[in-house]
Design a protein around this motif. Structure first.
Motif, PDB file in Angstrom:
ATOM      1  N   UNK A 220       0.820  -1.213   0.000  1.00  4.20           N
ATOM      2  CA  UNK A 220       0.000   0.000   0.000  1.00  4.20           C
ATOM      3  C   UNK A 220       0.851   1.260   0.000  1.00  4.20           C
ATOM      4  N   UNK A 221       2.001   1.209   0.656  1.00  2.00           N
ATOM      5  CA  UNK A 221       2.804   2.416   0.827  1.00  2.00           C
ATOM      6  C   UNK A 221       4.085   2.374  -0.003  1.00  2.00           C
ATOM      7  N   UNK A 222       4.138   1.496  -0.981  1.00  2.00           N
ATOM      8  CA  UNK A 222       5.346   1.324  -1.781  1.00  2.00           C
ATOM      9  C   UNK A 222       5.508   2.490  -2.759  1.00  2.00           C
ATOM     10  N   UNK A 223       6.627   3.164  -2.690  1.00  2.00           N
ATOM     11  CA  UNK A 223       6.832   4.347  -3.525  1.00  2.00           C
ATOM     12  C   UNK A 223       7.060   3.977  -4.989  1.00  2.00           C
ATOM     13  N   UNK A 224       7.638   2.805  -5.249  1.00  2.39           N
ATOM     14  CA  UNK A 224       7.828   2.370  -6.630  1.00  2.39           C
ATOM     15  C   UNK A 224       6.470   2.107  -7.301  1.00  2.39           C
ATOM     16  N   UNK A 225       5.537   1.550  -6.541  1.00  4.43           N
ATOM     17  CA  UNK A 225       4.194   1.330  -7.082  1.00  4.43           C
ATOM     18  C   UNK A 225       3.459   2.655  -7.254  1.00  4.43           C
ATOM     19  N   UNK A 226       3.700   3.592  -6.338  1.00  2.00           N
ATOM     20  CA  UNK A 226       3.098   4.928  -6.487  1.00  2.00           C
ATOM     21  C   UNK A 226       3.596   5.590  -7.766  1.00  2.00           C
ATOM     22  N   UNK A 227       4.871   5.416  -8.070  1.00  3.80           N
ATOM     23  CA  UNK A 227       5.440   5.968  -9.309  1.00  3.80           C
ATOM     24  C   UNK A 227       4.804   5.300 -10.521  1.00  3.80           C
ATOM     25  N   UNK A 228       4.626   3.976 -10.465  1.00  2.80           N
ATOM     26  CA  UNK A 228       4.008   3.258 -11.581  1.00  2.80           C
ATOM     27  C   UNK A 228       2.555   3.704 -11.793  1.00  2.80           C
ATOM     28  N   UNK A 229       1.825   3.970 -10.707  1.00  2.64           N
ATOM     29  CA  UNK A 229       0.452   4.480 -10.805  1.00  2.64           C
ATOM     30  C   UNK A 229       0.437   5.855 -11.461  1.00  2.64           C
ATOM     31  N   UNK A 230       1.346   6.699 -11.034  1.00  2.00           N
ATOM     32  CA  UNK A 230       1.424   8.048 -11.600  1.00  2.00           C
ATOM     33  C   UNK A 230       1.736   7.987 -13.090  1.00  2.00           C
ATOM     34  N   UNK A 231       2.558   7.036 -13.501  1.00  3.99           N
ATOM     35  CA  UNK A 231       2.885   6.886 -14.919  1.00  3.99           C
ATOM     36  C   UNK A 231       1.666   6.442 -15.727  1.00  3.99           C
ATOM     37  N   UNK A 232       0.806   5.609 -15.110  1.00  2.12           N
ATOM     38  CA  UNK A 232      -0.426   5.191 -15.792  1.00  2.12           C
ATOM     39  C   UNK A 232      -1.300   6.411 -16.093  1.00  2.12           C
ATOM     40  N   UNK A 233      -1.506   7.248 -15.088  1.00  2.97           N
ATOM     41  CA  UNK A 233      -2.334   8.449 -15.261  1.00  2.97           C
ATOM     42  C   UNK A 233      -1.717   9.376 -16.299  1.00  2.97           C
ATOM     43  N   UNK A 234      -0.400   9.531 -16.236  1.00  5.79           N
ATOM     44  CA  UNK A 234       0.288  10.405 -17.194  1.00  5.79           C
ATOM     45  C   UNK A 234       0.109   9.899 -18.623  1.00  5.79           C
ATOM     46  N   UNK A 235       0.288   8.598 -18.832  1.00  2.00           N
ATOM     47  CA  UNK A 235       0.171   8.039 -20.180  1.00  2.00           C
ATOM     48  C   UNK A 235      -1.266   8.070 -20.684  1.00  2.00           C
ATOM     49  N   UNK A 236      -2.228   7.900 -19.784  1.00  2.00           N
ATOM     50  CA  UNK A 236      -3.636   7.990 -20.183  1.00  2.00           C
ATOM     51  C   UNK A 236      -3.971   9.412 -20.643  1.00  2.00           C
ATOM     52  N   UNK A 237      -3.471  10.401 -19.908  1.00  2.00           N
ATOM     53  CA  UNK A 237      -3.720  11.789 -20.298  1.00  2.00           C
ATOM     54  C   UNK A 237      -3.036  12.129 -21.620  1.00  2.00           C
ATOM     55  N   UNK A 313       7.379  -6.564  -6.344  1.00  5.99           N
ATOM     56  CA  UNK A 313       7.537  -6.050  -4.981  1.00  5.99           C
ATOM     57  C   UNK A 313       7.110  -7.085  -3.949  1.00  5.99           C
ATOM     58  N   UNK A 314       6.090  -7.869  -4.246  1.00 10.76           N
ATOM     59  CA  UNK A 314       5.694  -8.946  -3.328  1.00 10.76           C
ATOM     60  C   UNK A 314       6.813  -9.973  -3.196  1.00 10.76           C
ATOM     61  N   UNK A 315       7.425 -10.313  -4.327  1.00 10.50           N
ATOM     62  CA  UNK A 315       8.540 -11.263  -4.304  1.00 10.50           C
ATOM     63  C   UNK A 315       9.725 -10.683  -3.532  1.00 10.50           C
TER      64      UNK A 315
END
Length: 395
Positions: A220-237, A313-315
């Motif tokens: 939930x608090x993983x910064x690498x996953x937060x970056x990946x989420x932000x990239x999804x929004x950026x690419x969608x826009x 990240x789980x691994x």
């Protein structure tokens, strides 16, 4: 160690610190001034870049001044031209959202880089302390090796042992001394590397103590996953911007020009012209489909990358847990060994008093017990270093 309270927000999330004096500026204190300034400038730059992106849909106002020089009269001409899009099939709104999402992604990336650098500095602190403990261990090994050499020398001289036993004891002593030299220079290397990052001496800091947290919190608090989420929004826009680029758009235009006759020649009066209106544009480009499909694929790749990142990240979390569990088992075994050393020492002391054992026997065992105690501290440092690999990824 002077740790800032906000380090838990910036770097270590919900870590538990034991017996530490908290500081309000750990992240600023541990980094050198030039590195702090670099991060500050990076943050300022992404803010400016984001504001620029937000304004990219606003066309510039063109101002033009021309002066004509001739034999009969002089003429000066001013021109103002505006051609501003007021509708781009949602593209203007998406451009603003894209600017915001680009800022979010870049901001997280800078935060990642900052935390990695702080983590690197903390890691060097661990390595310096671990080397200090190994130096103490090696000094004790040198003492034991010297005792063994003296014992073997006496036994060889008295004809109880072959000289090869003394040779082996001397080799062991020499190896211990060489290891001690290596460790001393290794410590200097770690200190130099720390000083390359930090603005203060390493001795001003203590070591933090981290505790476990569960996998759910880590994800939930993983910064690498937060970056990946932000990239999804950026690419969608960005995909939406690309689609809007090939849809109808409406521009408002205004042109104003004025002639200024400067020599007062009869029949030539100052004059001006102006026109304004709307234009509707529908671009027809043979590459439209390919461009749009490419951006759609890029957006899909971002989503797949995020899902893969979750698995990665789980691994990683599970592997770190296994490493920590292994070290905890070693700590448990070392504690058992220390218990045995304590019981044996009690017996050796009694036998020495009864003159059944020598002082050398007692010294050797006491040194070995101290070595085991140092092993316990080294394993704990290794455990903390493994936990640090997890904490650095918490936002």
């Amino acid at each position: 160690m002077h740790f800032l309270k906000s380090l838990s927000k910036l770097l270590l999330g919900s870590l538990l610190l034991s017996n530490l004096q908290a500081s309000n500026n750990f992240d600023e204190e541990i980094l050198s001034d030039t590195r702090k300034k670099t991060f500050d400038l990076n943050e300022e730059q992404i803010k400016e870049d984001s504001l620029k992106l937000k304004k990219d849909w606003i066309n510039p106002i063109n101002l033009q001044y021309t002066k004509y020089l001739g034999e009969d009269y002089k003429n000066e001409k001013s021109l103002i031209s505006i051609n501003q899009p007021i509708f781009r099939s949602g593209g203007i709104y998406q451009a603003i959202k894209y600017a915001d999402s680009t800022y979010d992604s870049s901001s997280i990336q800078i935060n990642q880089e900052r935390k990695k650098l702080i983590k690197e500095a903390i890691n060097f602190l661990y390595l310096i302390e671990k080397t200090n403990l190994n130096i103490k261990k090696t000094k004790l090994s040198v003492l034991n090796a010297q005792i063994d050499v003296n014992r073997k020398k006496e036994q060889v001289l008295n004809g109880f042992l072959d000289s090869s036993f003394l040779d082996n004891a001397l080799l062991t002593l020499n190896d211990s001394k060489q290891s001690l030299i290596t460790l001393k220079y290794q410590k200097i290397e770690y200190i130099n590397n720390f000083n390359n990052i930090s603005s203060k001496d390493y001795s001003e800091f203590e070591l933090p103590k981290f505790e476990f947290f569960d996998e759910k919190e880590y994800i939930q608090r993983n910064i690498d996953l937060a970056k990946a989420k932000a990239d999804i929004i950026k690419d969608e826009n960005f995909k939406a911007i690309t689609i809007a680029k090939y849809l109808p758009s409406v521009n408002a235009f205004y042109n104003y020009s004025k002639n200024h006759y400067t020599n007062g020649k009869p029949g030539l009066e100052n004059s001006y012209e102006q026109d304004f209106g709307l234009t509707v544009t529908l671009p027809l480009d043979s590459r439209t489909f390919n461009d749009i499909e490419s951006k759609k694929i890029e957006a899909l790749k971002s989503k797949l990358s995020y899902k893969n990142k979750i698995d990665d990240e789980k691994t990683f979390y599970k592997n770190q847990v296994q490493k920590v569990n292994m070290l905890e088992e070693r700590i448990a075994i070392t504690k058992e060994d220390l218990g045995l050393y304590n019981s044996i020492l009690t017996i050796i002391k009694e036998e020495k008093e009864a003159q059944l054992k020598t002082q050398s026997d007692l010294d050797t065992l006491q040194n070995s017990q101290k070595i085991k105690s140092l092993d316990l501290k080294i394993f704990e440092i290794d455990r903390q270093m493994e936990l640090l690999e997890l904490y650095v990824k918490l936002k």
